[in-house]
Design a protein around this motif. Sequence first.
Motif, PDB file in Angstrom:
ATOM      1  N   HIS A  80       0.813  -1.210   0.000  1.00 15.06           N
ATOM      2  CA  HIS A  80       0.000   0.000   0.000  1.00 15.06           C
ATOM      3  C   HIS A  80       0.852   1.268   0.000  1.00 15.06           C
ATOM      4  O   HIS A  80       0.771   2.088  -0.891  1.00 15.06           O
ATOM      5  N   PHE A  81       1.679   1.431   1.016  1.00 18.34           N
ATOM      6  CA  PHE A  81       2.391   2.694   1.167  1.00 18.34           C
ATOM      7  C   PHE A  81       3.513   2.886   0.168  1.00 18.34           C
ATOM      8  O   PHE A  81       3.859   4.001  -0.163  1.00 18.34           O
ATOM      9  N   LEU A  82       4.087   1.801  -0.301  1.00 15.78           N
ATOM     10  CA  LEU A  82       5.204   1.942  -1.221  1.00 15.78           C
ATOM     11  C   LEU A  82       4.845   1.456  -2.611  1.00 15.78           C
ATOM     12  O   LEU A  82       5.718   1.095  -3.392  1.00 15.78           O
ATOM     13  N   ALA A  83       3.574   1.491  -2.931  1.00 19.55           N
ATOM     14  CA  ALA A  83       3.154   1.095  -4.274  1.00 19.55           C
ATOM     15  C   ALA A  83       3.717   2.094  -5.281  1.00 19.55           C
ATOM     16  O   ALA A  83       3.755   3.289  -5.026  1.00 19.55           O
ATOM     17  N   THR A  84       4.178   1.581  -6.395  1.00 18.73           N
ATOM     18  CA  THR A  84       4.686   2.444  -7.458  1.00 18.73           C
ATOM     19  C   THR A  84       3.761   2.309  -8.651  1.00 18.73           C
ATOM     20  O   THR A  84       3.059   1.313  -8.792  1.00 18.73           O
ATOM     21  N   PRO A  85       3.730   3.316  -9.514  1.00 14.45           N
ATOM     22  CA  PRO A  85       2.833   3.241 -10.660  1.00 14.45           C
ATOM     23  C   PRO A  85       3.075   1.982 -11.492  1.00 14.45           C
ATOM     24  O   PRO A  85       4.200   1.509 -11.609  1.00 14.45           O
ATOM     25  N   ALA A  86       2.002   1.459 -12.053  1.00 11.60           N
ATOM     26  CA  ALA A  86       2.105   0.247 -12.877  1.00 11.60           C
ATOM     27  C   ALA A  86       3.136   0.452 -13.972  1.00 11.60           C
ATOM     28  O   ALA A  86       3.224   1.518 -14.573  1.00 11.60           O
ATOM     29  N   GLY A  87       3.933  -0.569 -14.211  1.00 13.01           N
ATOM     30  CA  GLY A  87       4.927  -0.501 -15.271  1.00 13.01           C
ATOM     31  C   GLY A  87       6.227   0.173 -14.862  1.00 13.01           C
ATOM     32  O   GLY A  87       7.160   0.234 -15.648  1.00 13.01           O
ATOM     33  N   ARG A  88       6.313   0.698 -13.649  1.00 17.16           N
ATOM     34  CA  ARG A  88       7.538   1.352 -13.189  1.00 17.16           C
ATOM     35  C   ARG A  88       8.409   0.328 -12.480  1.00 17.16           C
ATOM     36  O   ARG A  88       7.917  -0.495 -11.717  1.00 17.16           O
ATOM     37  N   ASP A  89       9.677   0.387 -12.717  1.00 16.85           N
ATOM     38  CA  ASP A  89      10.611  -0.545 -12.096  1.00 16.85           C
ATOM     39  C   ASP A  89      11.413   0.215 -11.044  1.00 16.85           C
ATOM     40  O   ASP A  89      12.595   0.458 -11.214  1.00 16.85           O
ATOM     41  N   CYS A  90      10.734   0.624  -9.973  1.00 16.60           N
ATOM     42  CA  CYS A  90      11.397   1.394  -8.927  1.00 16.60           C
ATOM     43  C   CYS A  90      12.152   0.470  -7.985  1.00 16.60           C
ATOM     44  O   CYS A  90      11.754  -0.666  -7.758  1.00 16.60           O
ATOM     45  N   ARG A  91      13.244   0.997  -7.458  1.00 18.77           N
ATOM     46  CA  ARG A  91      14.068   0.265  -6.517  1.00 18.77           C
ATOM     47  C   ARG A  91      14.089   1.023  -5.192  1.00 18.77           C
ATOM     48  O   ARG A  91      14.009   2.250  -5.177  1.00 18.77           O
ATOM     49  N   PHE A  92      14.210   0.291  -4.102  1.00 18.67           N
ATOM     50  CA  PHE A  92      14.274   0.889  -2.769  1.00 18.67           C
ATOM     51  C   PHE A  92      15.681   0.743  -2.228  1.00 18.67           C
ATOM     52  O   PHE A  92      16.332  -0.277  -2.432  1.00 18.67           O
ATOM     53  N   ARG A  93      16.119   1.781  -1.521  1.00 15.58           N
ATOM     54  CA  ARG A  93      17.446   1.785  -0.901  1.00 15.58           C
ATOM     55  C   ARG A  93      17.318   2.321   0.516  1.00 15.58           C
ATOM     56  O   ARG A  93      16.487   3.178   0.782  1.00 15.58           O
ATOM     57  N   ASP A  94      18.144   1.858   1.383  1.00 18.43           N
ATOM     58  CA  ASP A  94      18.290   2.325   2.770  1.00 18.43           C
ATOM     59  C   ASP A  94      16.971   2.590   3.490  1.00 18.43           C
ATOM     60  O   ASP A  94      16.858   3.503   4.286  1.00 18.43           O
ATOM     61  N   LEU A  95      15.969   1.763   3.244  1.00 17.41           N
ATOM     62  CA  LEU A  95      14.685   1.904   3.919  1.00 17.41           C
ATOM     63  C   LEU A  95      14.827   1.408   5.348  1.00 17.41           C
ATOM     64  O   LEU A  95      15.361   0.323   5.589  1.00 17.41           O
ATOM     65  N   ALA A  96      14.379   2.225   6.306  1.00 20.05           N
ATOM     66  CA  ALA A  96      14.501   1.854   7.716  1.00 20.05           C
ATOM     67  C   ALA A  96      13.287   2.358   8.481  1.00 20.05           C
ATOM     68  O   ALA A  96      12.794   3.456   8.232  1.00 20.05           O
TER      69      ALA A  96
END
Length: 166
Positions: A80-96
Amino acid sequence: MLLANAACRADAPPRDMSREEVARVLAGLPVTPGLWETRSVVTDAAGPNLPVEVRRRMIGPRPRVRHCVSAADAARPAAHFLATPAGRDCRFRDLALDGNRLAGTTVCPGPTGPVVTRMTGVYRPAHYMARLDIAHRLPDGAVLTLNVTSEGRRVGDCDDGQARPR
């Protein structure tokens, strides 16, 4: 403590997190199911040669967004909170996550280069407030930066079938 540890690793090269790592970080983030409303405001915009009038139009509130968070989605906050738009290849870093404070970085592809968003926020089961610092590369190689504040809150129950953004 997690946020302090992430800051201490500032000299380490950024590493993309796996979906499993993101899910583990967010496992302790309680979310109340129901109808949520998000309001965002662009508080600053800056870039080389950004005309004053364009900057003025960029700054200010954005349309509110309402969406339903199902019980299943609330059980897995990453969806829910970190949903990215469809078709986007987002990456997460240093999430804490440290108590109710969440911080991290997303890197999403953009038409002229990566869009990097650094986020810090305070999250509670039925309310959150976040600050986003966004860097977007322009076609000429310059970087446009945006500062955004976002606030979301549960505003009621969902109607039947209202399980997606509207």
